[in-house]
Design a protein around this motif. Structure first.
Motif, PDB file in Angstrom:
ATOM      1  N   SER A  80      18.484   4.121  -5.767  1.00 34.40           N
ATOM      2  CA  SER A  80      17.924   5.471  -5.869  1.00 34.40           C
ATOM      3  C   SER A  80      16.477   5.480  -6.368  1.00 34.40           C
ATOM      4  CB  SER A  80      18.791   6.306  -6.815  1.00 34.40           C
ATOM      5  OG  SER A  80      18.806   5.706  -8.097  1.00 34.40           O
ATOM      6  N   LEU A  81      15.767   4.365  -6.282  1.00 38.69           N
ATOM      7  CA  LEU A  81      14.400   4.310  -6.779  1.00 38.69           C
ATOM      8  C   LEU A  81      13.500   5.259  -5.989  1.00 38.69           C
ATOM      9  CD1 LEU A  81      12.625   2.713  -8.847  1.00 38.69           C
ATOM     10  CD2 LEU A  81      11.904   1.332  -6.892  1.00 38.69           C
ATOM     11  N   ALA A  82      12.792   6.118  -6.703  1.00 41.10           N
ATOM     12  CA  ALA A  82      11.885   7.089  -6.074  1.00 41.10           C
ATOM     13  C   ALA A  82      10.716   7.329  -7.015  1.00 41.10           C
ATOM     14  CB  ALA A  82      12.607   8.402  -5.796  1.00 41.10           C
ATOM     15  N   PRO A  83       9.529   7.585  -6.455  1.00 41.57           N
ATOM     16  CA  PRO A  83       8.385   7.877  -7.319  1.00 41.57           C
ATOM     17  C   PRO A  83       8.628   9.156  -8.114  1.00 41.57           C
ATOM     18  CG  PRO A  83       7.746   7.944  -4.986  1.00 41.57           C
ATOM     19  CD  PRO A  83       9.204   7.660  -5.054  1.00 41.57           C
ATOM     20  N   PRO A  84       7.890   9.348  -9.193  1.00 41.77           N
ATOM     21  CA  PRO A  84       8.078  10.560  -9.993  1.00 41.77           C
ATOM     22  C   PRO A  84       7.877  11.811  -9.135  1.00 41.77           C
ATOM     23  CG  PRO A  84       6.511   9.057 -11.036  1.00 41.77           C
ATOM     24  CD  PRO A  84       6.824   8.499  -9.699  1.00 41.77           C
ATOM     25  N   GLY A  85       8.773  12.768  -9.288  1.00 40.39           N
ATOM     26  CA  GLY A  85       8.670  14.004  -8.530  1.00 40.39           C
ATOM     27  C   GLY A  85       7.507  14.867  -8.988  1.00 40.39           C
ATOM     28  N   VAL A  86       7.189  14.779 -10.268  1.00 42.37           N
ATOM     29  CA  VAL A  86       6.091  15.557 -10.817  1.00 42.37           C
ATOM     30  C   VAL A  86       5.051  14.584 -11.362  1.00 42.37           C
ATOM     31  CG1 VAL A  86       5.427  17.216 -12.604  1.00 42.37           C
ATOM     32  CG2 VAL A  86       7.633  17.445 -11.450  1.00 42.37           C
ATOM     33  N   ALA A  87       3.847  14.706 -10.842  1.00 43.40           N
ATOM     34  CA  ALA A  87       2.731  13.893 -11.315  1.00 43.40           C
ATOM     35  C   ALA A  87       1.470  14.728 -11.173  1.00 43.40           C
ATOM     36  CB  ALA A  87       2.609  12.608 -10.498  1.00 43.40           C
ATOM     37  N   ARG A  88       0.611  14.650 -12.157  1.00 47.37           N
ATOM     38  CA  ARG A  88      -0.631  15.411 -12.044  1.00 47.37           C
ATOM     39  C   ARG A  88      -1.581  14.688 -11.098  1.00 47.37           C
ATOM     40  NH1 ARG A  88      -3.612  14.577 -17.919  1.00 47.37           N
ATOM     41  NH2 ARG A  88      -5.650  14.040 -17.074  1.00 47.37           N
ATOM     42  N   ASN A  89      -2.303  15.446 -10.300  1.00 46.52           N
ATOM     43  CA  ASN A  89      -3.310  14.871  -9.414  1.00 46.52           C
ATOM     44  C   ASN A  89      -4.541  14.528 -10.246  1.00 46.52           C
ATOM     45  OD1 ASN A  89      -1.597  15.348  -7.311  1.00 46.52           O
ATOM     46  ND2 ASN A  89      -2.811  16.940  -6.365  1.00 46.52           N
ATOM     47  N   GLN A 120      12.962  -0.877   0.909  1.00 47.54           N
ATOM     48  CA  GLN A 120      11.657  -1.369   0.456  1.00 47.54           C
ATOM     49  C   GLN A 120      10.489  -0.516   0.967  1.00 47.54           C
ATOM     50  OE1 GLN A 120      11.403  -5.668   0.925  1.00 47.54           O
ATOM     51  NE2 GLN A 120      12.625  -5.876  -0.923  1.00 47.54           N
ATOM     52  N   SER A 121      10.716   0.801   0.998  1.00 39.17           N
ATOM     53  CA  SER A 121       9.623   1.726   1.328  1.00 39.17           C
ATOM     54  C   SER A 121       8.962   2.270   0.064  1.00 39.17           C
ATOM     55  CB  SER A 121      10.147   2.891   2.178  1.00 39.17           C
ATOM     56  OG  SER A 121      11.108   3.627   1.453  1.00 39.17           O
ATOM     57  N   VAL A 122       9.604   2.050  -1.088  1.00 39.40           N
ATOM     58  CA  VAL A 122       9.080   2.466  -2.387  1.00 39.40           C
ATOM     59  C   VAL A 122       9.131   1.263  -3.322  1.00 39.40           C
ATOM     60  CG1 VAL A 122       9.447   3.942  -4.413  1.00 39.40           C
ATOM     61  CG2 VAL A 122       9.800   4.866  -2.115  1.00 39.40           C
ATOM     62  N   PHE A 123       8.012   1.008  -3.988  1.00 31.70           N
ATOM     63  CA  PHE A 123       7.936  -0.059  -4.979  1.00 31.70           C
ATOM     64  C   PHE A 123       7.418   0.512  -6.291  1.00 31.70           C
ATOM     65  CE2 PHE A 123       7.801  -2.456  -1.078  1.00 31.70           C
ATOM     66  CZ  PHE A 123       8.472  -3.640  -1.379  1.00 31.70           C
ATOM     67  N   HIS A 124       7.938  -0.020  -7.389  1.00 33.16           N
ATOM     68  CA  HIS A 124       7.427   0.330  -8.716  1.00 33.16           C
ATOM     69  C   HIS A 124       7.029  -0.967  -9.405  1.00 33.16           C
ATOM     70  CE1 HIS A 124       8.085   1.655 -13.097  1.00 33.16           C
ATOM     71  NE2 HIS A 124       6.901   2.084 -12.702  1.00 33.16           N
ATOM     72  N   SER A 158       4.470   4.285  -2.332  1.00 34.16           N
ATOM     73  CA  SER A 158       5.451   4.908  -1.448  1.00 34.16           C
ATOM     74  C   SER A 158       4.963   4.835  -0.011  1.00 34.16           C
ATOM     75  CB  SER A 158       5.728   6.348  -1.849  1.00 34.16           C
ATOM     76  OG  SER A 158       4.555   7.131  -1.806  1.00 34.16           O
ATOM     77  N   ASN A 159       5.886   5.058   0.905  1.00 33.00           N
ATOM     78  CA  ASN A 159       5.589   4.993   2.343  1.00 33.00           C
ATOM     79  C   ASN A 159       5.112   3.588   2.752  1.00 33.00           C
ATOM     80  OD1 ASN A 159       5.749   6.407   4.782  1.00 33.00           O
ATOM     81  ND2 ASN A 159       3.534   6.659   4.837  1.00 33.00           N
ATOM     82  N   VAL A 160       5.716   2.581   2.128  1.00 29.14           N
ATOM     83  CA  VAL A 160       5.392   1.188   2.444  1.00 29.14           C
ATOM     84  C   VAL A 160       6.128   0.820   3.728  1.00 29.14           C
ATOM     85  CG1 VAL A 160       5.607  -1.220   1.668  1.00 29.14           C
ATOM     86  CG2 VAL A 160       5.072   0.610   0.007  1.00 29.14           C
ATOM     87  N   PRO A 161       5.412   0.253   4.709  1.00 29.80           N
ATOM     88  CA  PRO A 161       6.074  -0.099   5.969  1.00 29.80           C
ATOM     89  C   PRO A 161       6.989  -1.309   5.775  1.00 29.80           C
ATOM     90  CG  PRO A 161       3.826  -0.916   5.990  1.00 29.80           C
ATOM     91  CD  PRO A 161       3.994  -0.094   4.720  1.00 29.80           C
ATOM     92  N   VAL A 162       7.881  -1.489   6.715  1.00 35.33           N
ATOM     93  CA  VAL A 162       8.780  -2.634   6.723  1.00 35.33           C
ATOM     94  C   VAL A 162       7.941  -3.892   6.903  1.00 35.33           C
ATOM     95  CG1 VAL A 162      10.665  -3.743   7.968  1.00 35.33           C
ATOM     96  CG2 VAL A 162      10.675  -1.269   7.638  1.00 35.33           C
ATOM     97  N   PHE A 163       8.304  -4.935   6.176  1.00 36.13           N
ATOM     98  CA  PHE A 163       7.584  -6.197   6.321  1.00 36.13           C
ATOM     99  C   PHE A 163       7.727  -6.677   7.755  1.00 36.13           C
ATOM    100  CE2 PHE A 163       7.124 -10.812   6.165  1.00 36.13           C
ATOM    101  CZ  PHE A 163       5.939 -10.925   5.472  1.00 36.13           C
ATOM    102  N   PRO A 164       6.614  -7.064   8.409  1.00 35.77           N
ATOM    103  CA  PRO A 164       6.694  -7.472   9.816  1.00 35.77           C
ATOM    104  C   PRO A 164       7.467  -8.772   9.993  1.00 35.77           C
ATOM    105  CG  PRO A 164       4.463  -7.800   8.950  1.00 35.77           C
ATOM    106  CD  PRO A 164       5.267  -7.132   7.870  1.00 35.77           C
TER     107      PRO A 164
END
Length: 167
Positions: A80-89, A120-124, A158-164
């Motif tokens: 369930s890894l996901a970037p923070p939903g709330v982040a200041r710009n 592996q589309s999201v990394f922290h 986020s939005n990391v493409p699949v490794f070729p």
């Protein structure tokens, strides 16, 4: 050693970042052009740990505007890894070091840990120990974490493409 950082709010549109894999070296990288550069540090910051992991930050006239993960630590998979939903710009600024005003490269020995979601589309990437942080969205697919002592603490990709896969 740590990397001091300052956050400046940004009201305009976020820059776009596209993550790309280099299939020959397994390096994941992404960068964007710095708008309205400031007068801070200019060059690269290499984050390394005792296990041989390496991440490189691209800093243009004070602004963090790119990241390369060069040598990978062991990647933990978290469903369930996901970037923070709330982040200041904002923009993350690395101030110039008065003791070394002309330095173009800085190496920081630290501890690095990385986790990814199952596809592996999201990394922290975490720097140092887990601690309270403020997430700052600096580009459409990059969030930088700053701790309470104004130090870099991590990155969300986020939005990391699949490794070729080789053809």
């Amino acid at each position: 050693m740590t990397v001091q950082a300052k956050v400046e709010d940004s009201n305009g549109p976020l820059p776009g970042i596209v993550w790309q894999w280099d299939p020959e070296t397994d390096i994941l990288s992404g960068a964007f052009a710095a708008r309205d550069p400031l007068g801070g540090f200019h060059g690269s910051i290499e984050l390394t740990d005792d296990d041989g992991s390496v991440a490189m930050l691209d800093v243009q006239a004070g602004l963090v505007c790119g990241l390369d993960i060069v040598v990978w630590p062991e990647v933990d998979s978290i469903e369930s890894l996901a970037p923070p939903g709330v982040a200041r710009n904002g923009r993350v600024i690395i101030p110039a070091r008065p003791s070394r005003p002309g330095t173009a490269a800085l190496e920081v020995d630290t501890t690095l840990a990385i986790a990814a979601n199952l596809d592996q589309s999201v990394f922290h990437l975490r720097i140092g120990v887990k601690r309270p942080v403020e997430p700052v969205r600096v580009a459409n697919h990059l969030v930088i974490e700053i701790d309470q002592r104004h130090r870099l603490a991590g990155f969300w990709l986020s939005n990391v493409p699949v490794f070729p896969t080789p053809a």
